[in-house]
Design a protein around this motif. Structure first.
Motif, PDB file in Angstrom:
ATOM      1  N   GLN A 182       0.809  -1.219   0.000  1.00 21.12           N
ATOM      2  CA  GLN A 182       0.000   0.000   0.000  1.00 21.12           C
ATOM      3  C   GLN A 182       0.848   1.277   0.000  1.00 21.12           C
ATOM      4  O   GLN A 182       0.318   2.366   0.191  1.00 21.12           O
ATOM      5  N   SER A 183       2.148   1.151  -0.213  1.00 24.83           N
ATOM      6  CA  SER A 183       3.016   2.322  -0.321  1.00 24.83           C
ATOM      7  C   SER A 183       3.309   2.606  -1.788  1.00 24.83           C
ATOM      8  O   SER A 183       3.097   1.764  -2.665  1.00 24.83           O
ATOM      9  N   VAL A 184       3.817   3.802  -2.056  1.00 25.84           N
ATOM     10  CA  VAL A 184       4.155   4.175  -3.432  1.00 25.84           C
ATOM     11  C   VAL A 184       5.239   3.252  -3.981  1.00 25.84           C
ATOM     12  O   VAL A 184       5.105   2.675  -5.066  1.00 25.84           O
ATOM     13  N   ALA A 185       6.341   3.110  -3.239  1.00 27.15           N
ATOM     14  CA  ALA A 185       7.442   2.263  -3.711  1.00 27.15           C
ATOM     15  C   ALA A 185       7.007   0.816  -3.830  1.00 27.15           C
ATOM     16  O   ALA A 185       7.413   0.098  -4.767  1.00 27.15           O
ATOM     17  N   GLY A 186       6.183   0.364  -2.889  1.00 23.83           N
ATOM     18  CA  GLY A 186       5.702  -1.013  -2.938  1.00 23.83           C
ATOM     19  C   GLY A 186       4.846  -1.268  -4.160  1.00 23.83           C
ATOM     20  O   GLY A 186       4.951  -2.323  -4.798  1.00 23.83           O
ATOM     21  N   THR A 187       3.991  -0.327  -4.510  1.00 16.35           N
ATOM     22  CA  THR A 187       3.162  -0.462  -5.707  1.00 16.35           C
ATOM     23  C   THR A 187       4.035  -0.574  -6.947  1.00 16.35           C
ATOM     24  O   THR A 187       3.812  -1.430  -7.812  1.00 16.35           O
ATOM     25  N   VAL A 188       5.056   0.269  -7.032  1.00 13.59           N
ATOM     26  CA  VAL A 188       5.948   0.244  -8.196  1.00 13.59           C
ATOM     27  C   VAL A 188       6.645  -1.109  -8.309  1.00 13.59           C
ATOM     28  O   VAL A 188       6.654  -1.729  -9.384  1.00 13.59           O
ATOM     29  N   GLN A 189       7.233  -1.576  -7.211  1.00 21.00           N
ATOM     30  CA  GLN A 189       8.041  -2.792  -7.320  1.00 21.00           C
ATOM     31  C   GLN A 189       7.198  -4.032  -7.581  1.00 21.00           C
ATOM     32  O   GLN A 189       7.677  -4.987  -8.195  1.00 21.00           O
ATOM     33  N   VAL A 190       5.927  -4.013  -7.178  1.00 22.88           N
ATOM     34  CA  VAL A 190       5.065  -5.149  -7.494  1.00 22.88           C
ATOM     35  C   VAL A 190       4.656  -5.115  -8.961  1.00 22.88           C
ATOM     36  O   VAL A 190       4.729  -6.128  -9.667  1.00 22.88           O
ATOM     37  N   ARG A 230      -5.136  -3.877  -6.576  1.00 26.47           N
ATOM     38  CA  ARG A 230      -4.749  -2.956  -7.647  1.00 26.47           C
ATOM     39  C   ARG A 230      -3.475  -3.395  -8.349  1.00 26.47           C
ATOM     40  O   ARG A 230      -3.380  -3.337  -9.583  1.00 26.47           O
ATOM     41  N   THR A 231      -2.476  -3.818  -7.583  1.00 28.24           N
ATOM     42  CA  THR A 231      -1.219  -4.211  -8.206  1.00 28.24           C
ATOM     43  C   THR A 231      -1.387  -5.489  -9.028  1.00 28.24           C
ATOM     44  O   THR A 231      -0.785  -5.620 -10.102  1.00 28.24           O
ATOM     45  N   ASN A 232      -2.200  -6.419  -8.531  1.00 30.34           N
ATOM     46  CA  ASN A 232      -2.457  -7.616  -9.329  1.00 30.34           C
ATOM     47  C   ASN A 232      -3.273  -7.297 -10.572  1.00 30.34           C
ATOM     48  O   ASN A 232      -2.974  -7.807 -11.660  1.00 30.34           O
ATOM     49  N   ASP A 233      -4.297  -6.448 -10.440  1.00 34.85           N
ATOM     50  CA  ASP A 233      -5.103  -6.075 -11.601  1.00 34.85           C
ATOM     51  C   ASP A 233      -4.258  -5.390 -12.673  1.00 34.85           C
ATOM     52  O   ASP A 233      -4.506  -5.563 -13.876  1.00 34.85           O
ATOM     53  N   ALA A 234      -3.262  -4.617 -12.243  1.00 37.10           N
ATOM     54  CA  ALA A 234      -2.406  -3.922 -13.204  1.00 37.10           C
ATOM     55  C   ALA A 234      -1.752  -4.906 -14.159  1.00 37.10           C
ATOM     56  O   ALA A 234      -1.600  -4.629 -15.363  1.00 37.10           O
TER      57      ALA A 234
END
Length: 343
Positions: free
Chosen positions: A195-203, A247-251
């Motif tokens: 749920q962090s910005v960096a975490g979203t990017v790296q996933v 969200r990260t999986n849907d991406a």
């Protein structure tokens, strides 16, 4: 400190095999040296292990996430953010990934395959669980996957990324040090909550890795894949952990595009037909809804779902390229917003 998990001589890497920890070391140094600018908070244990908080108490940043994603790939991949502001884009911000060492970068380093857990008695508080990804996995070789890869790294420093919303307790740090055979001051642990910005990017930057993992699930020989390129939309982080994971999986499942180059034509055809996420019985709903419907148990979800939305697979044997799947921009926009706001 000797490793507690020796592997057979026949499974060790050739003498000239690249070291994912050596190749990523300069990236780790860049993250540490520029931590304040990148929104990363540093701390050190009494033994000298560096803990880089990229989203628990620190704010993190997109730039930090890109750098962490490159560390996760063991220095064998390129990761970039691209503005996609053409008319009616899939999404305005995209993550782009490429690697000419897809198997080692994605499965030998980036894949989140090392399970790290501690009981509440061990931590003196709450129980802890995280999956470890990044180059230090190849020092510990705790996963059967490394026997298939016939790879083990040998380096005096290591870095591991933990996708979790709290800093690791000492008992987990000690386990990582022991299994990797590292002195305490030679380990860097990077923490990136989803749920962090960096975490979203790296996933989201795992779009090619997800494709490689499904190649493995399909039973295709991994040495067939010689190049990997991919892109996926970068969603805004969600404050709720389940929604952020969704969200990260849907991406990737509904917005990820991957182009693989393989050796043989029959493999290219097979992957184009079977690789896309749409081949799964569970395809078509937001991932958070699917996860909730299966009582938050990943293992009940059809494994075929974990794949990019759209793939192109090129054959070195024939020169042909085969296509399969499609993106679902409507589902992404329905979940993430993006509607026009009336004046």
């Amino acid at each position: 400190m000797p490793s507690s998990n020796p592997i057979p001589e026949t499974a060790r890497q050739p003498a000239d095999a690249p070291s994912v920890n050596a190749l990523s070391e300069r990236l780790v140094t860049r993250l540490v040296d520029n931590a304040a600018r990148l929104g990363v908070a540093l701390s050190r244990t009494d033994g000298g292990t560096v803990i880089a908080d990229a989203g628990v108490a620190a704010r993190g940043s997109i730039e930090a996430g890109v750098l962490i994603a490159r560390i996760c790939m063991g220095g064998l991949g390129r990761v970039a953010v691209r503005a996609n502001l053409d008319a009616a884009p899939l999404w305005p911000t995209m993550i782009e990934v490429s690697t000419s060492s897809p198997v080692l970068a994605c499965l030998g380093s980036q894949y989140a395959g090392w399970s790290l857990a501690a009981t509440k008695e061990q931590t003196g508080g709450k129980k802890f669980f995280s999956l470890g990804s990044g180059p230090a996995r190849a020092l510990a070789v705790k996963e059967p996957l490394f026997d298939e890869l016939a790879y083990r790294d040998r380096h005096e420093r290591g870095a591991l990324v933990l996708e979790v919303d709290r800093l690791p307790p000492q008992v987990v740090i000690d386990k990582v040090l022991h299994d990797c055979g590292l002195a305490p001051d030679r380990l860097t642990l990077i923490v990136t909550p989803t749920q962090s910005v960096a975490g979203t990017v790296q996933v989201v930057a795992r779009v090619v890795e997800v494709a490689l993992h499904k190649v493995h699930v399909l039973g295709v020989p991994l040495d067939e894949v010689v190049e990997g390129v991919g892109s996926a939309p970068l969603p805004p982080p969600a404050p709720d952990g389940i929604q952020a994971m969704g969200r990260t999986n849907d991406a990737i499942l509904y917005g990820g595009r991957v182009h693989l180059t393989v050796r043989h034509d029959d493999v290219a055809r097979r992957l184009a037909d079977n690789l896309p996420a749409a081949t799964s019985r569970d395809y078509g709903r937001p991932f958070a809804d699917i996860f909730t419907a299966f009582n938050f148990d990943f293992y009940q979800i059809d494994s075929a779902l974990f794949a990019p939305a759209e793939v192109w697979v090129s054959s070195l044997e024939s020169g042909a390229t085969y296509h399969g799947g499609r993106v679902d921009g409507r589902l992404l926009h329905d979940q993430w917003g993006g509607q026009s706001v009336a004046a």
